[in-house]
Design an enzyme around this catalytic site. Sequence first.
Site, short mmCIF file in Angstrom:
data_model
loop_
_atom_site.label_atom_id
_atom_site.label_comp_id
_atom_site.label_asym_id
_atom_site.label_seq_id
_atom_site.Cartn_x
_atom_site.Cartn_y
_atom_site.Cartn_z
N THR A 76 0.85 -1.18 0.00
CA THR A 76 0.00 0.00 0.00
C THR A 76 0.90 1.25 0.00
O THR A 76 2.06 1.17 0.37
CB THR A 76 -0.97 -0.01 1.20
N THR A 128 1.57 4.40 1.58
CA THR A 128 2.39 4.90 2.68
C THR A 128 3.28 3.80 3.25
O THR A 128 4.43 4.03 3.60
CB THR A 128 1.51 5.51 3.79
N CYS A 129 2.74 2.60 3.32
CA CYS A 129 3.50 1.47 3.87
C CYS A 129 4.75 1.18 3.05
O CYS A 129 5.83 0.93 3.59
CB CYS A 129 2.61 0.23 3.93
N SER A 130 4.61 1.21 1.73
CA SER A 130 5.73 0.88 0.84
C SER A 130 6.67 2.05 0.58
O SER A 130 7.86 1.85 0.36
CB SER A 130 5.19 0.39 -0.51
#
Length: 161
Positions: free
Chosen positions: A45, A47-49
């Site tokens: 996703t 922000t996660c990546s």
Amino acid sequence: MIKVGDKIPAMRLMTPGSDGPQEIDTGDLFAARTVVMFAVPGAFTPTCSAKHLPGFLDQYDALKAKGVDEIVCLAVNDVFVMGAWAASQNGRDKITFLADGSGMFTRALGLELDLVARGLGMRSQRFALIAKDGVVTHLAVEQAGGFDVSRAEAVLEALDA
């Protein structure tokens, strides 16, 4: 919701290994050591990546220098997704990727996030914690849509406190 002073629940989860999926017991993972665990709503996703996982990879040496024995990334994804994400981020050698495919561990922590209306199912809230010998010594849970208190830099500051 889990809080400072609580023990991390012991459950069996999956982690991507060099020979395929491997079972890991969270009781063993957190026992007799200092562990930083951060959780993301989902692998791959935005922000996660782009920010969350890369921040912990960038701060790996600094976290280790502060006495962190292991850095763990948790997501309510299956082990194959977590393995592909770990490989795509070049994180396998630094971070333990925990796949909470059913969300049972996240639910036991009291940190689930209902994204059913957005087509993403039940996920984990974005958070970071520090545990020493299986006991939570620091917990930072993001407000909805936030990315501040669970960043690697914020965890480094908490280790200094």
